[in-house]
Write a protein that holds these residues in place. Sequence first.
Motif, PDB file in Angstrom:
ATOM      1  N   ARG A 229       0.883  -1.165   0.000  1.00 19.90           N
ATOM      2  CA  ARG A 229       0.000   0.000   0.000  1.00 19.90           C
ATOM      3  C   ARG A 229       0.921   1.214   0.000  1.00 19.90           C
ATOM      4  O   ARG A 229       1.956   1.200   0.704  1.00 19.90           O
ATOM      5  CB  ARG A 229      -0.909  -0.001   1.224  1.00 19.90           C
ATOM      6  CG  ARG A 229      -2.032  -1.041   1.108  1.00 19.90           C
ATOM      7  CD  ARG A 229      -2.883  -1.091   2.359  1.00 19.90           C
ATOM      8  NE  ARG A 229      -2.123  -1.619   3.472  1.00 19.90           N
ATOM      9  CZ  ARG A 229      -2.443  -1.434   4.764  1.00 19.90           C
ATOM     10  NH1 ARG A 229      -3.496  -0.708   5.089  1.00 19.90           N
ATOM     11  NH2 ARG A 229      -1.697  -1.954   5.730  1.00 19.90           N
TER      12      ARG A 229
ATOM     13  N   ALA B 264      -3.128  12.633  -7.040  1.00 25.16           N
ATOM     14  CA  ALA B 264      -4.474  12.055  -6.944  1.00 25.16           C
ATOM     15  C   ALA B 264      -4.787  11.200  -8.170  1.00 25.16           C
ATOM     16  O   ALA B 264      -5.392  10.130  -8.064  1.00 25.16           O
ATOM     17  CB  ALA B 264      -5.506  13.169  -6.785  1.00 25.16           C
ATOM     18  N   ASP B 265      -4.364  11.654  -9.353  1.00 27.32           N
ATOM     19  CA  ASP B 265      -4.552  10.873 -10.596  1.00 27.32           C
ATOM     20  C   ASP B 265      -3.909   9.501 -10.468  1.00 27.32           C
ATOM     21  O   ASP B 265      -4.492   8.483 -10.820  1.00 27.32           O
ATOM     22  CB  ASP B 265      -3.867  11.582 -11.771  1.00 27.32           C
ATOM     23  CG  ASP B 265      -4.817  12.509 -12.479  1.00 27.32           C
ATOM     24  OD1 ASP B 265      -5.980  12.589 -12.041  1.00 27.32           O
ATOM     25  OD2 ASP B 265      -4.382  13.146 -13.463  1.00 27.32           O
TER      26      ASP B 265
ATOM     27  N   PRO C 236      -7.246   2.063  -6.366  1.00 29.23           N
ATOM     28  CA  PRO C 236      -8.125   2.427  -5.251  1.00 29.23           C
ATOM     29  C   PRO C 236      -7.954   1.483  -4.064  1.00 29.23           C
ATOM     30  O   PRO C 236      -7.821   0.277  -4.239  1.00 29.23           O
ATOM     31  CB  PRO C 236      -9.533   2.306  -5.843  1.00 29.23           C
ATOM     32  CG  PRO C 236      -9.386   1.829  -7.248  1.00 29.23           C
ATOM     33  CD  PRO C 236      -7.947   1.687  -7.581  1.00 29.23           C
TER      34      PRO C 236
ATOM     35  N   ILE D 174      -2.848   6.164  -1.779  1.00 29.56           N
ATOM     36  CA  ILE D 174      -3.488   7.411  -1.374  1.00 29.56           C
ATOM     37  C   ILE D 174      -2.554   8.574  -1.713  1.00 29.56           C
ATOM     38  O   ILE D 174      -1.330   8.426  -1.665  1.00 29.56           O
ATOM     39  CB  ILE D 174      -3.848   7.446   0.134  1.00 29.56           C
ATOM     40  CG1 ILE D 174      -2.612   7.172   1.003  1.00 29.56           C
ATOM     41  CG2 ILE D 174      -4.962   6.467   0.459  1.00 29.56           C
ATOM     42  CD1 ILE D 174      -2.862   7.368   2.508  1.00 29.56           C
ATOM     43  N   ALA D 175      -3.167   9.693  -2.095  1.00 30.84           N
ATOM     44  CA  ALA D 175      -2.399  10.916  -2.346  1.00 30.84           C
ATOM     45  C   ALA D 175      -2.513  11.791  -1.107  1.00 30.84           C
ATOM     46  O   ALA D 175      -3.611  12.025  -0.608  1.00 30.84           O
ATOM     47  CB  ALA D 175      -2.955  11.645  -3.562  1.00 30.84           C
TER      48      ALA D 175
ATOM     49  N   ALA E 134      -3.026   7.932  -7.671  1.00 29.92           N
ATOM     50  CA  ALA E 134      -3.664   7.144  -6.606  1.00 29.92           C
ATOM     51  C   ALA E 134      -4.970   6.526  -7.095  1.00 29.92           C
ATOM     52  O   ALA E 134      -5.322   5.406  -6.693  1.00 29.92           O
ATOM     53  CB  ALA E 134      -3.903   8.020  -5.380  1.00 29.92           C
ATOM     54  N   ALA E 135      -5.664   7.242  -7.970  1.00 25.44           N
ATOM     55  CA  ALA E 135      -6.964   6.751  -8.439  1.00 25.44           C
ATOM     56  C   ALA E 135      -6.827   5.450  -9.229  1.00 25.44           C
ATOM     57  O   ALA E 135      -7.784   4.677  -9.341  1.00 25.44           O
ATOM     58  CB  ALA E 135      -7.635   7.822  -9.301  1.00 25.44           C
ATOM     59  N   ALA E 136      -5.629   5.188  -9.752  1.00 25.37           N
ATOM     60  CA  ALA E 136      -5.409   3.960 -10.529  1.00 25.37           C
ATOM     61  C   ALA E 136      -5.308   2.729  -9.621  1.00 25.37           C
ATOM     62  O   ALA E 136      -5.380   1.597 -10.113  1.00 25.37           O
ATOM     63  CB  ALA E 136      -4.143   4.097 -11.369  1.00 25.37           C
TER      64      ALA E 136
ATOM     65  N   SER F 169      -0.758  18.002  -5.937  1.00 22.85           N
ATOM     66  CA  SER F 169      -1.787  17.089  -5.439  1.00 22.85           C
ATOM     67  C   SER F 169      -2.655  16.545  -6.569  1.00 22.85           C
ATOM     68  O   SER F 169      -3.168  15.420  -6.463  1.00 22.85           O
ATOM     69  CB  SER F 169      -2.635  17.749  -4.354  1.00 22.85           C
ATOM     70  OG  SER F 169      -2.947  19.055  -4.688  1.00 22.85           O
TER      71      SER F 169
END
Length: 253
Positions: free
Chosen positions: A31, A43-44, A50, A54-55, A46-48, A39
Amino acid sequence: MRFSDKVAVVTGGAHGIGRSTVQRFLDEGARVAILDFDSAAAADLAAAAPGRAIAVLCNVLDPGSVDAAVASVAERFGGIDVLASVAGGELPTDDPMDEAYWDGIVGLNLRGPVRMIRACTPHLTASRGSIVLVSSVNALVAFSSLAYSSAKAGLGILAKNLAVELGPSGVRVNVVAPGTVRTRVWDDQEGGADRLAPLCPIGRVGEPEDIAAAIAFLASADASWITGVTLPVDGGQTAGPLTIINHLQRSEP
Ligand SMILES: NC(=O)c1ccc[n+]([C@@H]2O[C@H](COP(=O)([O-])OP(=O)(O)OC[C@H]3O[C@@H](n4cnc5c(N)ncnc54)[C@H](O)[C@@H]3O)[C@@H](O)[C@H]2O)c1
């Protein structure tokens, strides 16, 4: 899958070498907390992944931001096993001896990692974890950039001292010193990173994945008896002057 059940914190994880490091830790089961001041890009990424990435907004120049980011990771993931300190870089200047420029370079490339280490150490001693700092070949031989080279060189002796201090607590501390790596930092230079390929005996510049692989190795149990070292990852750029001599001879008319 060397990092199953592990939590890795990567500063500068939104772009370049840090981004590849995030990807490598994710691929190996970790993780991952992506700490960056960009940010949106963090975030982009991290979204890959889920639930596993985490960002966390973090400016390594700001002690309060570092402390808040590390506390947030520890709370959300329940601990920290690896700190990969990648955020850093050169800054533009007209005067390489300017006071504010030196403060900026040392703040980002030496004090930033120190702030991260201070905040992460209680969590790393609890997990008997590992720290990997990203330096540069500029720390090893003269490639100009006085302030940047000096700040990066500080990481080597910082790691040695911390290796001695934290070794009894089971925490290892190592450094990766990349050579020329193809990231956006070379985009505004004519010829880009590839301009320096003739200085690499291996015949090419580095890719971010080359550095991520070395960071993952030093952070992993495969390196469980390695601490306090600086590992050049540079395609042979610092092996010696023979490559340059050969290159000059080949370039002669
Ligand atoms: N690219 C190379 O050729 C090369 C060679 C040797 C060493 N390095 C080192 O590798 C590291 C990564 O470089 P890169 O080429 O991937 O650069 P990059 O610009 O692509 O990535 C740097 C990342 O750090 C983040 N960052 C910068 N300042 C920050 C701050 N104050 N707080 C939080 N995040 C911050 C950026 O947003 C970015 O995501 C740096 O420490 C650099 O000095 C790079």
